[in-house]
Write an enzyme that holds these catalytic residues in place. Structure first.
Site, mmCIF file in Angstrom:
data_model
loop_
_atom_site.group_PDB
_atom_site.id
_atom_site.type_symbol
_atom_site.label_atom_id
_atom_site.label_comp_id
_atom_site.label_asym_id
_atom_site.label_seq_id
_atom_site.Cartn_x
_atom_site.Cartn_y
_atom_site.Cartn_z
ATOM 1 N N ARG A 26 0.816 -1.221 0.000
ATOM 2 C CA ARG A 26 0.000 0.000 0.000
ATOM 3 C C ARG A 26 0.851 1.274 0.000
ATOM 4 O O ARG A 26 0.477 2.275 0.623
ATOM 5 C CB ARG A 26 -0.955 0.026 1.206
ATOM 6 C CG ARG A 26 -2.016 -1.062 1.181
ATOM 7 C CD ARG A 26 -3.147 -0.657 0.266
ATOM 8 N NE ARG A 26 -4.093 -1.739 0.090
ATOM 9 C CZ ARG A 26 -5.275 -1.817 0.670
ATOM 10 N NH1 ARG A 26 -5.660 -0.863 1.473
ATOM 11 N NH2 ARG A 26 -6.071 -2.814 0.425
ATOM 12 N N ARG A 30 -3.547 6.460 1.224
ATOM 13 C CA ARG A 30 -4.096 7.603 1.966
ATOM 14 C C ARG A 30 -3.151 8.310 2.933
ATOM 15 O O ARG A 30 -3.448 9.401 3.391
ATOM 16 C CB ARG A 30 -5.361 7.165 2.719
ATOM 17 C CG ARG A 30 -6.566 7.112 1.800
ATOM 18 C CD ARG A 30 -7.788 6.677 2.546
ATOM 19 N NE ARG A 30 -7.618 5.308 3.020
ATOM 20 C CZ ARG A 30 -8.512 4.666 3.756
ATOM 21 N NH1 ARG A 30 -9.612 5.268 4.117
ATOM 22 N NH2 ARG A 30 -8.275 3.426 4.139
ATOM 23 N N ARG A 39 -7.093 11.484 -5.573
ATOM 24 C CA ARG A 39 -8.328 10.726 -5.397
ATOM 25 C C ARG A 39 -9.541 11.678 -5.432
ATOM 26 O O ARG A 39 -10.570 11.367 -6.000
ATOM 27 C CB ARG A 39 -8.287 9.982 -4.070
ATOM 28 C CG ARG A 39 -9.429 9.006 -3.886
ATOM 29 C CD ARG A 39 -9.362 8.454 -2.474
ATOM 30 N NE ARG A 39 -10.261 7.360 -2.221
ATOM 31 C CZ ARG A 39 -11.561 7.485 -2.072
ATOM 32 N NH1 ARG A 39 -12.132 8.665 -2.183
ATOM 33 N NH2 ARG A 39 -12.303 6.427 -1.806
ATOM 34 N N ASP A 76 -6.748 -2.479 -7.574
ATOM 35 C CA ASP A 76 -7.285 -3.151 -6.401
ATOM 36 C C ASP A 76 -7.545 -4.608 -6.739
ATOM 37 O O ASP A 76 -7.775 -4.941 -7.900
ATOM 38 C CB ASP A 76 -8.580 -2.489 -5.929
ATOM 39 C CG ASP A 76 -8.893 -2.897 -4.496
ATOM 40 O OD1 ASP A 76 -8.313 -2.313 -3.583
ATOM 41 O OD2 ASP A 76 -9.671 -3.849 -4.315
ATOM 42 N N TYR A 153 -14.710 -11.869 -0.416
ATOM 43 C CA TYR A 153 -15.378 -10.587 -0.704
ATOM 44 C C TYR A 153 -16.640 -10.795 -1.538
ATOM 45 O O TYR A 153 -17.644 -10.102 -1.357
ATOM 46 C CB TYR A 153 -14.420 -9.629 -1.430
ATOM 47 C CG TYR A 153 -13.395 -9.021 -0.503
ATOM 48 C CD1 TYR A 153 -13.720 -7.943 0.316
ATOM 49 C CD2 TYR A 153 -12.110 -9.538 -0.414
ATOM 50 C CE1 TYR A 153 -12.786 -7.390 1.182
ATOM 51 C CE2 TYR A 153 -11.170 -8.988 0.453
ATOM 52 C CZ TYR A 153 -11.521 -7.913 1.246
ATOM 53 O OH TYR A 153 -10.605 -7.373 2.114
HETATM 54 O O1 1CP Z 1 0.080 -1.368 -2.576
HETATM 55 C C1 1CP Z 1 -0.237 -0.432 -3.330
HETATM 56 O O2 1CP Z 1 0.142 0.732 -3.175
HETATM 57 C C2 1CP Z 1 -1.088 -0.748 -4.541
HETATM 58 C C3 1CP Z 1 -2.473 -0.509 -4.393
HETATM 59 C C4 1CP Z 1 -3.416 -1.507 -3.721
HETATM 60 C C5 1CP Z 1 -3.312 -2.888 -3.501
HETATM 61 C C6 1CP Z 1 -2.121 -3.797 -3.744
HETATM 62 C C7 1CP Z 1 -4.701 -1.109 -3.288
HETATM 63 C C8 1CP Z 1 -5.219 0.257 -3.338
HETATM 64 N N1 1CP Z 1 -5.381 -2.227 -2.891
HETATM 65 C C9 1CP Z 1 -4.562 -3.324 -2.985
HETATM 66 C C10 1CP Z 1 -4.883 -4.732 -2.676
HETATM 67 C C11 1CP Z 1 -6.057 -5.038 -1.825
HETATM 68 N N2 1CP Z 1 -7.321 -4.500 -1.851
HETATM 69 C C12 1CP Z 1 -6.063 -6.083 -0.868
HETATM 70 C C13 1CP Z 1 -4.904 -6.998 -0.604
HETATM 71 C C14 1CP Z 1 -3.834 -6.337 0.151
HETATM 72 C C15 1CP Z 1 -4.100 -6.118 1.601
HETATM 73 O O3 1CP Z 1 -4.385 -7.102 2.295
HETATM 74 O O4 1CP Z 1 -3.973 -4.974 2.044
HETATM 75 C C16 1CP Z 1 -7.342 -6.117 -0.272
HETATM 76 C C17 1CP Z 1 -7.822 -7.062 0.813
HETATM 77 C C18 1CP Z 1 -8.132 -5.127 -0.912
HETATM 78 C C19 1CP Z 1 -9.564 -4.830 -0.681
HETATM 79 C C20 1CP Z 1 -9.770 -3.420 -0.311
HETATM 80 N N3 1CP Z 1 -9.711 -2.397 -1.204
HETATM 81 C C21 1CP Z 1 -9.929 -2.869 0.986
HETATM 82 C C22 1CP Z 1 -10.025 -3.653 2.293
HETATM 83 C C23 1CP Z 1 -11.461 -3.875 2.644
HETATM 84 C C24 1CP Z 1 -11.709 -4.698 3.876
HETATM 85 O O5 1CP Z 1 -12.242 -4.137 4.834
HETATM 86 O O6 1CP Z 1 -11.421 -5.910 3.876
HETATM 87 C C25 1CP Z 1 -10.005 -1.475 0.834
HETATM 88 C C26 1CP Z 1 -10.227 -0.446 1.913
HETATM 89 C C27 1CP Z 1 -9.854 -1.192 -0.551
HETATM 90 C C28 1CP Z 1 -9.774 0.149 -1.197
HETATM 91 C C29 1CP Z 1 -8.397 0.576 -1.509
HETATM 92 N N4 1CP Z 1 -7.542 -0.085 -2.341
HETATM 93 C C30 1CP Z 1 -6.359 0.592 -2.469
HETATM 94 C C31 1CP Z 1 -6.492 1.800 -1.661
HETATM 95 C C32 1CP Z 1 -5.443 2.870 -1.542
HETATM 96 C C33 1CP Z 1 -7.759 1.759 -1.059
HETATM 97 C C34 1CP Z 1 -8.363 2.824 -0.154
HETATM 98 C C35 1CP Z 1 -9.291 3.623 -0.981
HETATM 99 C C36 1CP Z 1 -9.335 5.059 -0.589
HETATM 100 O O7 1CP Z 1 -10.104 5.380 0.329
HETATM 101 O O8 1CP Z 1 -8.656 5.876 -1.226
#
Ligand code: 1CP
Length: 353
Positions: A26, A30, A39, A76, A153
């Site tokens: 990540r 944010r 964003r 994502d 999911y």
């Molecule tokens: O790592 C990076 O910088 C690349 C971007 C990236 C990656 C690799 C994002 C951006 N998401 C992911 C993978 C991802 N997405 C995973 C696997 C990695 C991990 O375990 O952290 C998972 C489980 C998700 C699902 C997801 N997408 C969640 C979690 C939800 C939950 O409660 O289980 C969330 C909050 C997102 C949105 C998201 N994806 C990425 C960002 C920066 C965000 C936040 C969105 C925002 O508010 O801007």
């Protein structure tokens, strides 16, 4: 194209390096004000993912601030279920949600079959653009969710605390669960191979929720499918090996079995000691990790000490990719990330003489 910085590729393929490579799960996100501004400009998260220019911009933002040894595609894991027809959306402050949720076998049978090159063309366009903009500075990591993590999911309809719906589905109708996992496995193979053809130089499979399973459950419902994916991925592109990293959060007790999948690297979280993990897997796999992301909330002194402790626990020789044990959290001070990255580079040289 020859890479100016190939430490990550070297560490993942057992070759020696000058210092330990580091990137951060990540790393675009944010905690960075410039990410929040982009964003906002995009309107919502899906617009950000679906615009190759904006996805490229946020991929590069952390690299302008920090000397990371890799870029990771901004996207994502939930782009796959979205393309399969589930309708992904984000409620403000609530995380991801799906309009359509899998409740029964018929829902699995009726899922849309997708072709990544067409249905997820926006991801491939982002990969191509990012590679062009990186211009050989550092390698680009592509990624996907594991079939099990995607399935949770798709059945829960969003994030979950106890996975009661996904587990009930699995225990009541294991055959339907396997059908879903098989469909997802084929899709993930296609998706990652398209990312590799578009220019991804390393791929990581995020099995964020594999660790909520029992041991037999993990082998049957998660690891088996990741092993198949590893065996079907393109091994080389442009004369370069394409290393694969498997990250199962809370998967520390299954490291030998994960090492047997043929993956080049295993991601570990902070609940596993990296020195013990190294003794267990030997030279079979590189290890990636594993600082507790919460350390980044503390002081530069504490961050540096923790980086030193992890480096010394891993010890000498290549085969370590420094990372957090899970994604960086939004409240972290960006200056602490500078301390983290610089400490890894400065304190690791002594282990690579
Ligand atoms: O790592 C990076 O910088 C690349 C971007 C990236 C990656 C690799 C994002 C951006 N998401 C992911 C993978 C991802 N997405 C995973 C696997 C990695 C991990 O375990 O952290 C998972 C489980 C998700 C699902 C997801 N997408 C969640 C979690 C939800 C939950 O409660 O289980 C969330 C909050 C997102 C949105 C998201 N994806 C990425 C960002 C920066 C965000 C936040 C969105 C925002 O508010 O801007």
């Amino acid at each position: 194209m020859t890479l100016k910085n190939d430490r990550l590729l070297k560490a993942l393929t057992g070759k020696s390096v000058d210092v330990t490579p580091v990137w951060m799960m990540r790393q675009a996100g944010r905690y960075l004000p410039e990410y929040r501004a982009t964003r906002k400009k995009a309107g919502d998260f899906m617009n950000l993912c679906q615009s190759p220019e904006l996805a490229c911009e946020v991929t590069l933002q952390p690299l302008r601030r920090y000397p990371f040894d890799a870029a990771i595609l901004f996207s994502d894991i939930l782009t796959i279920p979205d393309a399969m027809g589930q309708g992904l959306y984000f409620e403000t402050g609530e995380g991801p949600r799906f309009k359509k949720v899998i409740k029964k076998r018929a829902d699995v049978e009726n899922l849309r079959e997708i072709s990544a090159v067409d249905d997820l063309a926006y991801v491939m366009n982002a990969v191509t653009l990012i590679r062009k903009e990186l211009n050989g500075s550092v390698p680009l990591i592509g990624f996907s969710g594991s079939p099990w993590t995607l399935a949770t999911y798709m059945i829960e309809g969003g994030g979950s605390k106890d996975f009661s719906k996904a587990k009930t589905f699995m225990y009541n109708d294991p055959e339907a669960m396997h059908l879903l996992l098989e469909k997802l496995t084929e899709t993930v193979i296609d998706y990652l191979n398209c990312q590799i053809r578009a220019g991804a130089q390393v791929v990581q499979i995020f099995d964020t929720w594999g660790g909520v399973l029992t041991t037999p459950g993990y082998f049957a419902f998660s690891l088996k499918y990741m092993k198949k994916i590893v065996s079907k991925l393109i091994k080389q592109n442009d004369n370069n090996d394409i290393p694969v990293i498997l990250f199962t959060k809370n998967g520390g007790q299954w490291l030998s079995e994960i090492a047997d999948t043929g993956a080049h690297g295993i991601g570990i979280d902070w609940t596993t000691e990296i020195g013990a993990a190294k003794r267990l897997v030997g030279s079979k796999c590189a290890l990636q990790g594993n600082m507790d992301p919460a350390i980044l909330y503390s002081s530069p002194k504490v961050i540096r000490e923790e980086v030193r402790r992890i480096l010394s626990d891993f010890g000498s020789k290549s085969g370590h990719v420094f990372n957090l044990g899970h994604g960086i959290t939004p409240g972290v001070d960006p200056d602490n990330v500078t301390v983290f990255v610089d400490s890894v580079h400065e304190c690791s040289a002594q282990y690579h003489i």
